[in-house]
Scaffold this motif. Structure first.
Motif, PDB file in Angstrom:
ATOM      1  N   ALA A 108      10.663   0.244   1.633  1.00  0.00           N
ATOM      2  CA  ALA A 108       9.711   1.342   1.844  1.00  0.00           C
ATOM      3  C   ALA A 108      10.388   2.530   2.544  1.00  0.00           C
ATOM      4  O   ALA A 108      10.179   3.692   2.158  1.00  0.00           O
ATOM      5  N   TYR A 109      11.202   2.251   3.562  1.00  0.00           N
ATOM      6  CA  TYR A 109      11.880   3.350   4.273  1.00  0.00           C
ATOM      7  C   TYR A 109      12.972   3.987   3.402  1.00  0.00           C
ATOM      8  O   TYR A 109      13.198   5.203   3.484  1.00  0.00           O
ATOM      9  N   SER A 110      13.616   3.208   2.557  1.00  0.00           N
ATOM     10  CA  SER A 110      14.599   3.780   1.623  1.00  0.00           C
ATOM     11  C   SER A 110      13.909   4.703   0.631  1.00  0.00           C
ATOM     12  O   SER A 110      14.424   5.778   0.296  1.00  0.00           O
ATOM     13  N   ILE A 123       0.843  -1.201   0.000  1.00  0.00           N
ATOM     14  CA  ILE A 123       0.000   0.000   0.000  1.00  0.00           C
ATOM     15  C   ILE A 123       0.878   1.251   0.000  1.00  0.00           C
ATOM     16  O   ILE A 123       0.625   2.213  -0.738  1.00  0.00           O
ATOM     17  N   LEU A 124       1.929   1.246   0.818  1.00  0.00           N
ATOM     18  CA  LEU A 124       2.827   2.406   0.889  1.00  0.00           C
ATOM     19  C   LEU A 124       3.523   2.617  -0.451  1.00  0.00           C
ATOM     20  O   LEU A 124       3.687   3.752  -0.912  1.00  0.00           O
ATOM     21  N   SER A 125       3.906   1.528  -1.084  1.00  0.00           N
ATOM     22  CA  SER A 125       4.551   1.589  -2.393  1.00  0.00           C
ATOM     23  C   SER A 125       3.607   2.195  -3.431  1.00  0.00           C
ATOM     24  O   SER A 125       4.001   3.034  -4.247  1.00  0.00           O
ATOM     25  N   PHE A 126       2.340   1.774  -3.391  1.00  0.00           N
ATOM     26  CA  PHE A 126       1.345   2.355  -4.304  1.00  0.00           C
ATOM     27  C   PHE A 126       1.209   3.856  -4.070  1.00  0.00           C
ATOM     28  O   PHE A 126       1.172   4.649  -5.025  1.00  0.00           O
ATOM     29  N   LEU A 127       1.123   4.276  -2.812  1.00  0.00           N
ATOM     30  CA  LEU A 127       0.936   5.702  -2.507  1.00  0.00           C
ATOM     31  C   LEU A 127       2.117   6.535  -2.994  1.00  0.00           C
ATOM     32  O   LEU A 127       1.924   7.656  -3.506  1.00  0.00           O
ATOM     33  N   ALA A 139       1.558   8.126   3.279  1.00  0.00           N
ATOM     34  CA  ALA A 139       2.614   7.101   3.340  1.00  0.00           C
ATOM     35  C   ALA A 139       3.711   7.491   4.326  1.00  0.00           C
ATOM     36  O   ALA A 139       4.135   6.677   5.161  1.00  0.00           O
ATOM     37  N   LEU A 140       4.181   8.738   4.245  1.00  0.00           N
ATOM     38  CA  LEU A 140       5.277   9.161   5.130  1.00  0.00           C
ATOM     39  C   LEU A 140       4.826   9.173   6.593  1.00  0.00           C
ATOM     40  O   LEU A 140       5.576   8.757   7.488  1.00  0.00           O
ATOM     41  N   HIS A 141       3.605   9.640   6.844  1.00  0.00           N
ATOM     42  CA  HIS A 141       3.105   9.680   8.228  1.00  0.00           C
ATOM     43  C   HIS A 141       2.955   8.264   8.787  1.00  0.00           C
ATOM     44  O   HIS A 141       3.336   7.999   9.938  1.00  0.00           O
ATOM     45  N   THR A 142       2.440   7.349   7.966  1.00  0.00           N
ATOM     46  CA  THR A 142       2.294   5.958   8.412  1.00  0.00           C
ATOM     47  C   THR A 142       3.650   5.361   8.763  1.00  0.00           C
ATOM     48  O   THR A 142       3.815   4.720   9.812  1.00  0.00           O
ATOM     49  N   LEU A 143       4.640   5.566   7.899  1.00  0.00           N
ATOM     50  CA  LEU A 143       5.978   5.026   8.155  1.00  0.00           C
ATOM     51  C   LEU A 143       6.581   5.635   9.423  1.00  0.00           C
ATOM     52  O   LEU A 143       7.248   4.946  10.198  1.00  0.00           O
ATOM     53  N   PHE A 170      15.745  10.389   9.085  1.00  0.00           N
ATOM     54  CA  PHE A 170      14.982   9.528   9.990  1.00  0.00           C
ATOM     55  C   PHE A 170      14.652   8.216   9.281  1.00  0.00           C
ATOM     56  O   PHE A 170      14.809   7.127   9.845  1.00  0.00           O
ATOM     57  N   TYR A 171      14.204   8.308   8.020  1.00  0.00           N
ATOM     58  CA  TYR A 171      13.776   7.114   7.285  1.00  0.00           C
ATOM     59  C   TYR A 171      14.964   6.234   6.902  1.00  0.00           C
ATOM     60  O   TYR A 171      14.886   5.006   6.991  1.00  0.00           O
ATOM     61  N   SER A 172      16.067   6.833   6.504  1.00  0.00           N
ATOM     62  CA  SER A 172      17.238   6.019   6.147  1.00  0.00           C
ATOM     63  C   SER A 172      17.808   5.330   7.379  1.00  0.00           C
ATOM     64  O   SER A 172      18.296   4.195   7.306  1.00  0.00           O
TER      65      SER A 172
END
Length: 789
Positions: A347-349, A276-280, A300-304, A359-361
């Motif tokens: 997804a985080y990359s 789902i995140l990939s689709f967004l 997507a970013l908020h969910t992650l 933060f994500y990396s």
């Protein structure tokens, strides 16, 4: 009963699976479930009454093993000392059922499954139940991760006849393998609202003796109906649906179910669902200038971010747990699966590529640190999972989450040092306790812990930003970061002394393929050769241990042996569609990260084998299993759901597009169109069930970019252009290194590569679409501008 027993809500557009979203596990049903019993049958079962009281408490396992002792699967070996005459799935069991005219009891689960452990302790270790199973049935035990085809066929039956599903799955079959009763977990004895396993066995035994002909007729009728309902075919359709329409509908369905406050797409439980995140992210890229595009990115970013701050992430040892039992991502189901780690690191990359926020990396690097430390095998392969349960102390009965939870007292004792410069007396332990939301009474609600196993315990979850925690105590932000990291490291060292959760050391080709992608993509995005080398070692492992050179086929499983060796079952378990699809994706990602064309060549060969073994030349798309491998099963299915893992057909659609981009072979583009057309009806009806396939549909209708870098792979200017491409989120592309050799593999596939020249002997980039290429580019900043258009 444990905290995962509260009945959750299903996602919009997903099949009901015992109250859990189907998407929680590979599109068939959730990995865990509550303890309410579902019994699905093609004939009515007698109403439940109070059974005679029989002692069904756990008995001491027999010293004499049953025939499962000869198996390799960790799950089957967990049942090797049951007083049940278990058979592995195979001809010996089927022949016995036919010869003795007995129904087959099929029990399906996996080795890190909490409720599988419960049913094993309560029922399969019970002498009387063992006698019933051995005398009146032919009992067959299946590891669902070894035989996803068997699992999917009978899960389809259980879902269709009981509106439920999950593991352990319990199904009763005719000697010809047709199902007639299905359910999930059964308690050993009858309760006020539940039929006990012993009662169910007696009733089915009696019905088989008294009403067998009716059972067989109804079983045949249900199987025929399932066959018709599960067919996925092009029919009269010539083309797939409009990507713009499917994208819009999928986005709207996700938007409706989005949790504004905590992220994610359901109330509870909440699953990571990277598809789902990939689709967004893809939707955002093609709608950047619209309000919906910005909304998709924010969702997507908020969910992650909320997941990474929540208890579903292991803040002490890194990696992610299977799912959160609550809306806040706070209390997880503590099992850790390889496929979650693999997809989440990608997804985080991607989130880092899009946002530039480290933060994500950092989260992506933490996931890979966990996999390297806990799930990696000496051979280069990756093990399947770590259990949710473990003993709180040596010799004690395992409890859910015991390895991961903390009391405030433990933390204070481990971190007693005073914090200098704080505006009030403060220890490192108090600082960590505040920041991660620990309380003296424990931060786990009793409703999430009906058994009381987690009373007084805490799950670490980030409650405040570093800035807020620093301001609260008058400290510098960087000082707080350093103190918290040092505190987590001390907790990590202390946790090493606890009994570890069980490791399922089985290695699956499909999940290893996903993990190769995880290391390759993250290594490329972050420019870290070390991570790409782990991906290379994973691919070498697959080729050395899970590939049969003579037949060109992949094997499904191998197992960690003693002394770091790798073992196989005899005969080997051959690969399923998902093994090929996920390994091919991993190899394509690895080629783009490493620019070693040998991985691309192997991907092409595996795709040829996949087409030969699984392609449906009449209806389009791929079957999940080989025709021969599933001989005797009542259904041959095509997976139609992107769940905890993407559907192998969705991944194959992407692979075919990319392979066409790398080779120009028209056959693969034609297959991609046929596949997307075959799944048209499913996409139109519930696009949110196939977000990864909707993404492939968009890539097909927008056409892929071929980004060609002409240069010496070892030269700095070549590496700078390659790194420029890797730093940008471009999902619909193939990245090609042309080294100027007309006899190279890629030059033979794509003759136009030999017409592209270096400019002034410098590494030069070309961006090609529809057989037309851009002007030559030598500066990374110019390439960046062009790719951002």
């Amino acid at each position: 009963m444990s905290h995962l027993s509260s009945p959750p809500q299903k996602h919009k557009g997903e099949h009901k699976v015992h109250g859990l979203p189907r998407g929680s596990e590979r599109g068939s049903s959730s990995r865990d479930k509550d303890r309410r019993v579902t019994v699905g049958s093609s004939v009515p079962m007698p109403a439940g009454g109070k059974a005679s009281q029989t002692n069904c408490t756990q008995s001491t396992p027999q010293k004499v093993p049953n025939r499962l002792i000869n198996e390799k699967s960790p799950y089957l070996l967990q049942h090797a000392y049951n007083p049940v005459d278990w058979y592995p799935w195979g001809q010996e069991a089927f022949d016995k059922a036919r010869k003795e005219n007995k129904p087959i009891f099929l029990s399906v689960g996996y080795s890190t499954c909490h409720w599988c452990h419960m049913m094993e302790e309560e029922s399969f270790q019970n002498e009387e139940i063992g006698r019933l199973l051995s005398e009146d049935f032919v009992s067959v035990k299946v590891d669902r991760e070894e035989r996803p085809d068997v699992d999917k066929v009978y899960m389809t039956f259980v879902q269709a006849t009981s509106s439920g599903g999950g593991w352990p799955m319990s199904v009763w079959l005719t000697p010809n393998l047709q199902p007639f009763v299905g359910g999930t977990y059964f308690p050993p004895e009858d309760g006020l609202t539940r039929v006990g396993f012993r009662t169910v066995l007696i009733r089915i035994r009696d019905q088989w003796k008294q009403n067998k002909s009716t059972l067989l007729e109804n079983s045949q009728r249900v199987t025929t109906a399932l066959l018709a309902r599960s067919e996925i075919s092009m029919g009269d359709r010539q083309l797939p649906p409009s990507a713009a329409t499917m994208n819009s509908r999928c986005f709207q369905q996700l938007d409706e179910g989005y949790d504004e406050e905590y992220g994610g797409f359901a109330e509870a439980p909440k699953f990571p669902t990277p598809v789902i995140l990939s689709f967004l992210f893809s939707y955002w890229l093609s709608h950047r200038l619209t309000q919906d595009g910005s909304r998709a990115q924010q969702m997507a970013l908020h969910t992650l971010k909320m997941m990474a701050n929540g208890g579903i992430r292991d803040h002490v040892g890194q990696g992610f747990h299977r799912y959160s039992t609550d809306r806040q991502w706070h209390v997880p189901h503590f099992e850790k699966m390889l496929y979650d780690q693999a997809q989440l690191t990608v997804a985080y990359s991607q989130a880092y590529q899009i946002s530039g926020d480290e933060f994500y990396s950092d989260v992506a690097k933490g996931i890979l640190q966990y996999v390297t430390r806990n799930l990696s095998h000496r051979s280069g392969g990756f093990c399947s999972a770590e259990d949710a349960d473990s003993p709180p102390e040596r010799g004690m009965r395992p409890k859910e989450g015991a390895f991961y939870v903390w009391t405030v007292k433990e933390v204070q004792q481990l971190l007693p040092e005073p914090v200098p410069g704080a505006t009030e007396p403060l220890t490192s332990g108090q600082l960590l306790t505040k920041h991660y939301g620990l309380t003296e009474a424990g931060n786990i609600s009793p409703s999430q812990d009906p058994k009381g196993e987690l009373q007084g315990q805490n799950v670490l979850t980030v409650r405040y930003s570093l800035e807020l925690t620093a301001a609260r105590f008058g400290l510098d932000v960087e000082a707080v970061r350093t103190l918290l990291n040092a505190g987590l490291e001390k907790l990590f060292q202390a946790r090493k002394h606890r009994p570890k959760p069980h490791l399922d050391s089985k290695m699956l080709a499909a999940w290893n393929g996903l993990m190769v992608s995880g290391y390759a993509v993250t290594g490329a995005v972050l420019g870290q050769e070390r991570l790409i080398n782990y991906a290379i070692n994973g691919a070498k492992f697959l080729k050395r241990h899970m590939f049969d050179v003579a037949s060109g086929r992949l094997m499904r499983t191998c197992y960690a042996g003693s002394g770091g060796t790798v073992e196989h079952s005899n005969p080997p378990c051959w690969g399923f569609l998902e093994d090929y699809a996920f390994v091919v994706r991993g190899l394509l990602d690895l080629y783009e990260a490493s620019q070693e064309s040998a991985w691309l060549e192997w991907a092409l060969r595996l795709q040829d084998t996949q087409d030969r073994l699984f392609w449906d030349s009449r209806g389009g798309g791929y079957f999940c299993s080989e025709a021969e491998l599933g001989a005797g099963l009542p259904l041959r299915l095509k997976d139609d759901q992107d769940g905890a893992e993407p559907s192998a057909n969705s991944v194959s659609a992407h692979n075919l597009l990319r392979l066409h981009g790398f080779t120009g072979h028209k056959d693969w583009m034609d297959k991609c169109v046929c596949l997307l057309t075959a799944f048209s009806e499913r996409m139109r009806r519930v696009p949110v069930a196939l977000p990864e396939m909707v993404r492939a549909l968009s890539a097909h209708q927008q056409t892929l970019k071929q980004i060609v870098i002409c240069g010496d792979p070892q030269a700095k200017d070549t590496k700078a252009l390659l790194q420029c491409v890797h730093s940008i989120y471009i999902p619909n592309k193939v990245l090609i290194l042309a080294n100027g050799d007309p006899s190279s593999f890629l030059s033979r596939q794509l003759p136009f590569l030999s017409t592209l020249r270096r400019l002034e002997d410098r590494a030069t980039a070309y961006v090609c679409e529809n057989q037309a290429c851009s002007m030559p580019i030598t500066e990374p900043c110019e390439l960046r501008k062009l790719l951002h258009q």
